[in-house]
Design a protein around this motif. Structure first.
Motif, short mmCIF file in Angstrom:
data_model
loop_
_atom_site.label_atom_id
_atom_site.label_comp_id
_atom_site.label_asym_id
_atom_site.label_seq_id
_atom_site.Cartn_x
_atom_site.Cartn_y
_atom_site.Cartn_z
N TYR A 149 -6.12 30.30 -11.87
CA TYR A 149 -5.83 31.35 -10.54
C TYR A 149 -4.38 31.45 -11.43
O TYR A 149 -3.11 30.35 -10.53
N ILE B 210 -0.76 32.24 -10.08
CA ILE B 210 -0.02 31.94 -8.84
C ILE B 210 1.05 32.35 -8.65
O ILE B 210 1.93 33.70 -7.56
N ARG C 145 -12.63 31.37 -3.43
CA ARG C 145 -11.90 32.90 -4.63
C ARG C 145 -10.60 33.09 -3.66
O ARG C 145 -10.44 33.36 -2.62
N LYS C 146 -10.24 33.99 -4.55
CA LYS C 146 -8.65 34.07 -4.76
C LYS C 146 -8.55 35.41 -4.29
O LYS C 146 -9.47 36.46 -4.56
N LYS D 192 -5.48 36.47 -2.94
CA LYS D 192 -3.54 37.64 -3.23
C LYS D 192 -3.35 36.18 -3.87
O LYS D 192 -3.92 34.92 -4.11
N ASN D 193 -2.53 36.22 -4.51
CA ASN D 193 -1.54 35.29 -5.20
C ASN D 193 -1.25 34.24 -4.35
O ASN D 193 -1.44 33.05 -4.37
N ASP D 194 -1.62 34.13 -3.06
CA ASP D 194 -1.02 33.31 -1.90
C ASP D 194 -2.41 33.54 -0.45
O ASP D 194 -1.65 33.32 0.86
N GLU D 195 -2.89 33.64 -0.50
CA GLU D 195 -4.02 33.98 0.29
C GLU D 195 -5.51 33.38 -0.71
O GLU D 195 -5.42 34.35 -1.98
N PHE D 196 -6.77 32.18 -0.30
CA PHE D 196 -7.98 32.27 -1.16
C PHE D 196 -8.92 31.92 0.59
O PHE D 196 -7.60 31.76 1.61
N TRP E 284 1.18 25.72 1.88
CA TRP E 284 -0.29 26.79 2.36
C TRP E 284 -0.83 25.89 3.82
O TRP E 284 0.12 24.80 4.27
#
Length: 189
Positions: free
Chosen positions: A64, A66, A133-134, A136-140, A177
């Motif tokens: 992923y 980031i 599952r990603k 967004k770049n800042d959220e999983f 995080w």
């Protein structure tokens, strides 16, 4: 006619740039995947880069992006994988990891930075992750089991059978995080 031609040329240039950028990203992801595979092969047994076993196999989709500063080349990837780090080969020694692989500039190589890319403060039991599952770049989004506790209850079935299955939303904000949402989705009683 000239305006239409200029727009067509601009559109074609933007398309070509986007295809080139996507191809570079795929090449970089493949490079990061291969670096991580070598790292895992030298530190773990029974890992998800192996072709056999009943573990979910790690592939390029587990890499992923980031962050990426196109000017400097400072780039961060997270790689999701599983294995028995240290080859202890015991009950409960297999776990999943989210490793950070990054580089500081275009002139430096990608290096494995750590096996806890979300940091030490994200309280998720990585041994029992079922899905990641990603968003967004800042959220999983992470689906994982965890042991019974005072807040959620449940009945554990021993070391390898935790009581509660959760859906977590993990976000990067305020410099780190953290779990922004935790929902109980299944429970053993």
């Amino acid at each position: 006619m000239l305006k239409l031609q200029n727009k067509s040329i601009l559109g074609l240039c933007l398309f070509a740039l986007s295809v080139t950028s996507n191809a570079n990203n795929i090449d970089e992801r493949t490079q990061v995947f291969n670096i991580m595979k070598k790292y895992v092969e030298s530190t773990a047994c029974g890992h998800t880069f192996e072709s056999s076993g009943d573990l979910n196999r790690t592939n390029i989709n587990n890499v992923y992006l980031i962050s990426n500063d196109r000017d400097t080349g400072n780039t961060v990837y997270f790689v999701f994988w599983g294995g028995d780090v240290g080859c202890n080969v015991g009950s409960g020694t297999m776990s999943y990891y989210m490793s950070e692989v990054s580089r500081y500039s275009k002139s430096r190589p990608f290096l494995v930075q750590n096996n806890d890319a979300f940091g030490k403060n994200v309280n998720i039991n990585f041994r029992f992750i079922q899905n990641i599952r990603k968003i967004k770049n800042d959220e999983f989004e992470i689906i994982s089991w965890n042991y019974a506790d005072d807040k959620y209850g449940g009945v554990d079935g021993g070391n390898n059978f935790p009581a509660n299955k959760f859906k977590y939303i993990v976000k990067n904000s305020d410099g780190g995080w953290h779990i922004s949402k935790q929902s109980l989705i299944e429970q053993n009683n």
